[in-house]
Write a protein that holds these residues in place. Structure first.
Motif, PDB file in Angstrom:
ATOM      1  N   THR A   1     -10.219 -16.295  -3.216  1.00 33.67           N
ATOM      2  CA  THR A   1     -10.398 -16.045  -1.779  1.00 33.67           C
ATOM      3  C   THR A   1     -10.140 -14.580  -1.430  1.00 33.67           C
ATOM      4  O   THR A   1     -10.859 -13.971  -0.645  1.00 33.67           O
ATOM      5  CB  THR A   1      -9.454 -16.936  -0.970  1.00 33.67           C
ATOM      6  OG1 THR A   1      -9.706 -18.295  -1.326  1.00 33.67           O
ATOM      7  CG2 THR A   1      -9.660 -16.744   0.528  1.00 33.67           C
ATOM      8  N   ASN A   2      -9.094 -14.001  -2.018  1.00 32.78           N
ATOM      9  CA  ASN A   2      -8.711 -12.616  -1.740  1.00 32.78           C
ATOM     10  C   ASN A   2      -8.559 -11.839  -3.045  1.00 32.78           C
ATOM     11  O   ASN A   2      -8.149 -12.403  -4.066  1.00 32.78           O
ATOM     12  CB  ASN A   2      -7.391 -12.565  -0.958  1.00 32.78           C
ATOM     13  CG  ASN A   2      -7.512 -13.264   0.388  1.00 32.78           C
ATOM     14  OD1 ASN A   2      -8.441 -12.996   1.136  1.00 32.78           O
ATOM     15  ND2 ASN A   2      -6.583 -14.167   0.661  1.00 32.78           N
ATOM     16  N   ILE A   3      -8.925 -10.555  -2.975  1.00 34.38           N
ATOM     17  CA  ILE A   3      -8.732  -9.649  -4.111  1.00 34.38           C
ATOM     18  C   ILE A   3      -7.692  -8.610  -3.703  1.00 34.38           C
ATOM     19  O   ILE A   3      -7.826  -7.959  -2.663  1.00 34.38           O
ATOM     20  CB  ILE A   3     -10.044  -8.958  -4.503  1.00 34.38           C
ATOM     21  CG1 ILE A   3     -11.083 -10.002  -4.915  1.00 34.38           C
ATOM     22  CG2 ILE A   3      -9.804  -7.958  -5.617  1.00 34.38           C
ATOM     23  CD1 ILE A   3     -12.444  -9.402  -5.202  1.00 34.38           C
ATOM     24  N   TYR A   4      -6.657  -8.496  -4.474  1.00 35.17           N
ATOM     25  CA  TYR A   4      -5.592  -7.526  -4.201  1.00 35.17           C
ATOM     26  C   TYR A   4      -5.720  -6.338  -5.149  1.00 35.17           C
ATOM     27  O   TYR A   4      -6.044  -6.508  -6.328  1.00 35.17           O
ATOM     28  CB  TYR A   4      -4.216  -8.168  -4.379  1.00 35.17           C
ATOM     29  CG  TYR A   4      -3.950  -9.287  -3.392  1.00 35.17           C
ATOM     30  CD1 TYR A   4      -3.355  -9.008  -2.165  1.00 35.17           C
ATOM     31  CD2 TYR A   4      -4.286 -10.613  -3.693  1.00 35.17           C
ATOM     32  CE1 TYR A   4      -3.107 -10.027  -1.260  1.00 35.17           C
ATOM     33  CE2 TYR A   4      -4.042 -11.636  -2.784  1.00 35.17           C
ATOM     34  CZ  TYR A   4      -3.444 -11.324  -1.570  1.00 35.17           C
ATOM     35  OH  TYR A   4      -3.208 -12.327  -0.685  1.00 35.17           O
ATOM     36  N   SER A   5      -5.441  -5.127  -4.619  1.00 37.49           N
ATOM     37  CA  SER A   5      -5.466  -3.926  -5.466  1.00 37.49           C
ATOM     38  C   SER A   5      -4.354  -2.975  -5.034  1.00 37.49           C
ATOM     39  O   SER A   5      -3.937  -2.977  -3.874  1.00 37.49           O
ATOM     40  CB  SER A   5      -6.817  -3.222  -5.370  1.00 37.49           C
ATOM     41  OG  SER A   5      -7.018  -2.716  -4.058  1.00 37.49           O
ATOM     42  N   THR A   6      -3.891  -2.170  -5.955  1.00 41.97           N
ATOM     43  CA  THR A   6      -2.831  -1.176  -5.700  1.00 41.97           C
ATOM     44  C   THR A   6      -3.301   0.189  -6.193  1.00 41.97           C
ATOM     45  O   THR A   6      -3.860   0.294  -7.293  1.00 41.97           O
ATOM     46  CB  THR A   6      -1.529  -1.563  -6.419  1.00 41.97           C
ATOM     47  OG1 THR A   6      -1.135  -2.866  -5.983  1.00 41.97           O
ATOM     48  CG2 THR A   6      -0.429  -0.565  -6.106  1.00 41.97           C
ATOM     49  N   GLN A   7      -3.069   1.216  -5.387  1.00 38.92           N
ATOM     50  CA  GLN A   7      -3.421   2.591  -5.770  1.00 38.92           C
ATOM     51  C   GLN A   7      -2.179   3.471  -5.599  1.00 38.92           C
ATOM     52  O   GLN A   7      -1.495   3.405  -4.569  1.00 38.92           O
ATOM     53  CB  GLN A   7      -4.547   3.126  -4.881  1.00 38.92           C
ATOM     54  CG  GLN A   7      -5.897   2.478  -5.105  1.00 38.92           C
ATOM     55  CD  GLN A   7      -6.648   3.075  -6.295  1.00 38.92           C
ATOM     56  OE1 GLN A   7      -6.049   3.782  -7.107  1.00 38.92           O
ATOM     57  NE2 GLN A   7      -7.927   2.773  -6.407  1.00 38.92           N
ATOM     58  N   TYR A   8      -1.888   4.277  -6.592  1.00 42.36           N
ATOM     59  CA  TYR A   8      -0.821   5.282  -6.540  1.00 42.36           C
ATOM     60  C   TYR A   8      -1.467   6.661  -6.520  1.00 42.36           C
ATOM     61  O   TYR A   8      -2.464   6.897  -7.206  1.00 42.36           O
ATOM     62  CB  TYR A   8       0.116   5.156  -7.734  1.00 42.36           C
ATOM     63  CG  TYR A   8       0.835   3.826  -7.794  1.00 42.36           C
ATOM     64  CD1 TYR A   8       2.016   3.631  -7.102  1.00 42.36           C
ATOM     65  CD2 TYR A   8       0.316   2.773  -8.550  1.00 42.36           C
ATOM     66  CE1 TYR A   8       2.683   2.416  -7.152  1.00 42.36           C
ATOM     67  CE2 TYR A   8       0.963   1.550  -8.604  1.00 42.36           C
ATOM     68  CZ  TYR A   8       2.150   1.375  -7.904  1.00 42.36           C
ATOM     69  OH  TYR A   8       2.793   0.170  -7.965  1.00 42.36           O
ATOM     70  N   ASN A   9      -0.888   7.586  -5.744  1.00 39.64           N
ATOM     71  CA  ASN A   9      -1.451   8.943  -5.691  1.00 39.64           C
ATOM     72  C   ASN A   9      -0.335   9.965  -5.553  1.00 39.64           C
ATOM     73  O   ASN A   9       0.722   9.691  -4.968  1.00 39.64           O
ATOM     74  CB  ASN A   9      -2.443   9.082  -4.537  1.00 39.64           C
ATOM     75  CG  ASN A   9      -1.789   8.913  -3.178  1.00 39.64           C
ATOM     76  OD1 ASN A   9      -1.224   9.838  -2.635  1.00 39.64           O
ATOM     77  ND2 ASN A   9      -1.858   7.678  -2.636  1.00 39.64           N
ATOM     78  N   VAL A  10      -0.594  11.149  -6.067  1.00 36.75           N
ATOM     79  CA  VAL A  10       0.309  12.289  -5.946  1.00 36.75           C
ATOM     80  C   VAL A  10      -0.541  13.548  -5.932  1.00 36.75           C
ATOM     81  O   VAL A  10      -1.573  13.613  -6.608  1.00 36.75           O
ATOM     82  CB  VAL A  10       1.339  12.322  -7.105  1.00 36.75           C
ATOM     83  CG1 VAL A  10       0.656  12.517  -8.453  1.00 36.75           C
ATOM     84  CG2 VAL A  10       2.370  13.432  -6.876  1.00 36.75           C
ATOM     85  N   GLY A  11      -0.153  14.525  -5.127  1.00 34.24           N
ATOM     86  CA  GLY A  11      -0.965  15.733  -5.077  1.00 34.24           C
ATOM     87  C   GLY A  11      -0.370  16.800  -4.178  1.00 34.24           C
ATOM     88  O   GLY A  11       0.715  16.646  -3.613  1.00 34.24           O
ATOM     89  N   LEU A  12      -1.136  17.901  -4.070  1.00 29.44           N
ATOM     90  CA  LEU A  12      -0.769  19.030  -3.225  1.00 29.44           C
ATOM     91  C   LEU A  12      -1.886  19.262  -2.220  1.00 29.44           C
ATOM     92  O   LEU A  12      -3.079  19.221  -2.587  1.00 29.44           O
ATOM     93  CB  LEU A  12      -0.550  20.301  -4.047  1.00 29.44           C
ATOM     94  CG  LEU A  12       0.604  20.295  -5.054  1.00 29.44           C
ATOM     95  CD1 LEU A  12       0.582  21.567  -5.877  1.00 29.44           C
ATOM     96  CD2 LEU A  12       1.938  20.169  -4.319  1.00 29.44           C
ATOM     97  N   ASN A  13      -1.511  19.531  -0.956  1.00 29.69           N
ATOM     98  CA  ASN A  13      -2.483  19.809   0.089  1.00 29.69           C
ATOM     99  C   ASN A  13      -2.209  21.181   0.684  1.00 29.69           C
ATOM    100  O   ASN A  13      -1.054  21.535   0.961  1.00 29.69           O
ATOM    101  CB  ASN A  13      -2.414  18.749   1.194  1.00 29.69           C
ATOM    102  CG  ASN A  13      -2.742  17.371   0.677  1.00 29.69           C
ATOM    103  OD1 ASN A  13      -3.692  17.197  -0.090  1.00 29.69           O
ATOM    104  ND2 ASN A  13      -1.950  16.375   1.081  1.00 29.69           N
ATOM    105  N   VAL A  14      -3.266  21.963   0.863  1.00 29.68           N
ATOM    106  CA  VAL A  14      -3.161  23.302   1.432  1.00 29.68           C
ATOM    107  C   VAL A  14      -3.988  23.343   2.705  1.00 29.68           C
ATOM    108  O   VAL A  14      -5.145  22.907   2.719  1.00 29.68           O
ATOM    109  CB  VAL A  14      -3.657  24.378   0.444  1.00 29.68           C
ATOM    110  CG1 VAL A  14      -3.563  25.761   1.090  1.00 29.68           C
ATOM    111  CG2 VAL A  14      -2.842  24.343  -0.834  1.00 29.68           C
ATOM    112  N   GLY A  15      -3.372  23.863   3.776  1.00 30.67           N
ATOM    113  CA  GLY A  15      -4.092  24.046   5.028  1.00 30.67           C
ATOM    114  C   GLY A  15      -3.870  25.451   5.557  1.00 30.67           C
ATOM    115  O   GLY A  15      -2.754  25.981   5.489  1.00 30.67           O
ATOM    116  N   TRP A  16      -4.942  26.061   6.072  1.00 32.31           N
ATOM    117  CA  TRP A  16      -4.831  27.442   6.539  1.00 32.31           C
ATOM    118  C   TRP A  16      -5.811  27.667   7.662  1.00 32.31           C
ATOM    119  O   TRP A  16      -7.035  27.506   7.468  1.00 32.31           O
ATOM    120  CB  TRP A  16      -5.110  28.419   5.394  1.00 32.31           C
ATOM    121  CG  TRP A  16      -4.835  29.857   5.733  1.00 32.31           C
ATOM    122  CD1 TRP A  16      -4.138  30.337   6.792  1.00 32.31           C
ATOM    123  CD2 TRP A  16      -5.258  30.999   5.004  1.00 32.31           C
ATOM    124  NE1 TRP A  16      -4.080  31.698   6.775  1.00 32.31           N
ATOM    125  CE2 TRP A  16      -4.769  32.136   5.667  1.00 32.31           C
ATOM    126  CE3 TRP A  16      -6.000  31.169   3.835  1.00 32.31           C
ATOM    127  CZ2 TRP A  16      -5.013  33.423   5.221  1.00 32.31           C
ATOM    128  CZ3 TRP A  16      -6.229  32.456   3.385  1.00 32.31           C
ATOM    129  CH2 TRP A  16      -5.729  33.580   4.066  1.00 32.31           C
TER     130      TRP A  16
END
Length: 474
Positions: free
Chosen positions: A117-132
């Protein structure tokens, strides 16, 4: 992946640096001098620091202590630090912002074609963001310039606070010494009148004088007691006021061993009017505020133009936490500009620009008013200085004449040559002349302090960096 990201980001930064530099702020011009801002005087190289101005060692100690512990000055110093912090916040807007990010997402998706009936998923993320934000139209730079000028204005306000505290401590000290001297005069007069009243009582008992003479003697004693009690009260108030200015308790005998007539301020040449613009902290603060208002117009104008920012990111994403840094196929990077164009804001931008222009006009008026008020203070003090000198010389001459009058009248009364009424009149004239001499001397000293302050003295001019040096540093 990371190499491509670095190359792309470097190219964007270089392009932004090449095309930045536009400013929409009006060219700054110092306003003209207001009418009536002049006087005739000698050009002075500078006004001496307060340590060289006040010859009284006791007063110098009180001023030095006040500059360390006075709460108003501490507040002024904290205000300078606050404006420096505001400048650092504004300056940071010119630089890119770099943020680290990490997180995880748990999601559920319904699948009608699956047995589940339902599909479960997990996502892990890590990173750097630059704004200027790319400051093409100078909005941020004008905001930074306005913040610098506000900081410099607050520096000058701190100097003004220091000058005011020095002058206030000097005035309070001179007032305390004057009231102590007047208290001593009242005590001496009271002692003299009590001795005279005792003599009159003896004469009354022997029938040599009438009841009227004795009542006159008692009146003089009562008046002397009133004067003594009044000056005792004033001395207590003066000590309390001086303690508040200093910011700490002061010895109860402060000023007790000083004669006001022995105190003086050294003469110094009166500066030419033009030099006052570079010496009076309040005038310099008003001009810095005017420069800040001028820069704010540029920032308000720039708000009408598109805001362009450069955003970039690099990191790794994986359904398993232990695979975030495991393989290169989990990595990602992105870079691209973002443009925000003002279309409709209900007149907010136009209102902000109009407000900035009005604030500049108000700053011009404040600047010219500050100059006019400063020049009036100097002119009034210069005129009063000569008048107080002549008045004090006349008061000193009167005190000497009435002292001789009283001594003669007292001697003639004791020898039975003159009436007690003549002696009483001489005593009152002598007391009035003594208090008048002290009062005139006090007014003369306070006027000298006012002139010293009006000419911009009282702070360590050699210890402070110039506005150009501070701008370079900031």
């Amino acid at each position: 992946m990371f190499k491509a990201f670095r190359l792309t980001a470097a190219a964007a930064v270089t392009a932004a640096a090449l095309i930045s530099g536009c400013s929409l702020a009006p060219d700054y011009e110092r306003p003209s001098m207001p009418e009536g801002a002049f006087w005739s005087g000698d050009t002075a190289a500078g006004i001496p620091d307060w340590q060289k101005q006040f010859s009284s060692a006791e007063l110098s100690r009180l001023i030095d202590q006040a500059l360390k512990t006075n709460r108003d000055l501490k507040l002024a110093i904290l205000n300078v630090a606050a404006y420096e912090a505001k400048y650092r916040i504004t300056r940071a807007d010119l630089l890119p912002s770099l943020n680290g990010a990490a997180g995880s997402t748990r999601s559920k998706v319904s699948d009608s074609q699956s047995n589940m009936t339902n599909i479960y998923s997990t996502q892990y993320n890590v990173g750097l963001n630059v704004g200027w934000e790319l400051d093409f139209f100078g909005k941020i730079r004008n905001q930074k310039e306005a913040a610098v000028e506000q900081y410099l204005a607050e520096q000058e306000n701190r100097k003004s606070a220091q000058m005011s505290i020095i002058a206030a401590v000097a005035d309070a000290y001179y007032t305390l010494v004057a009231d102590r001297n007047l208290l001593e005069i009242s005590k001496r007069t009271l002692k003299t009148e009590e001795e005279s009243s005792a003599l009159v009582k003896q004469q009354l008992d022997s029938g040599a004088v009438s009841d009227l003479t004795y009542v006159q003697a008692q009146t003089a004693v009562d008046q002397a007691r009133i004067n003594t009690a009044n000056y005792e009260r004033l001395v207590s108030i003066d000590l309390s006021s001086l303690s508040v200015l200093v910011g700490a308790e002061i010895p109860s005998d402060t000023g007790s061993s000083v004669s006001l007539l022995d105190l003086s301020l050294p003469a110094f040449p009166v500066a030419a009017p033009s030099s006052l613009l570079e010496r009076r902290p309040d005038i310099m603060a008003a001009e810095h505020n005017l420069r800040a208002a001028n820069a704010s117009i540029g920032a308000a104008r720039a708000a009408f133009f598109p805001s362009i920012s450069l955003n970039a990111g690099v990191g790794s994403i994986s359904p398993e936490m232990n695979e975030l840094f495991g393989t290169s196929r989990n990595g990602y990077w992105s870079i691209g500009p973002a443009i925000t164009v003002p279309i409709f804001n209900g007149g907010r931008l136009k209102g902000s620009l109009d407000l900035a222009k009005i604030q500049k006009e108000a700053a011009v008026v404040t600047y010219q008013k500050t100059i006019r008020d400063a020049f009036k203070e100097v002119y009034d003090s210069i005129v009063s200085q000569k008048a107080y000198t002549d008045q004090f010389n006349a008061a000193s001459s009167l005190r000497k004449s009435t002292e001789r009058y009283f001594n003669l009248a007292d001697t003639r009364y004791r020898n039975g040559v003159d009436s007690y009424l003549t002696r009483l009149d001489a005593e009152r004239a002598f007391f009035s002349a003594q208090t008048g001499e002290i009062g005139t001397k006090l007014a003369q000293l306070i006027n000298d302090v006012t002139l010293y302050k009006a000419l911009g003295g009282g702070w360590h001019q050699g210890d402070d960096a110039s506005a150009k040096e501070i701008r370079k540093k900031l």
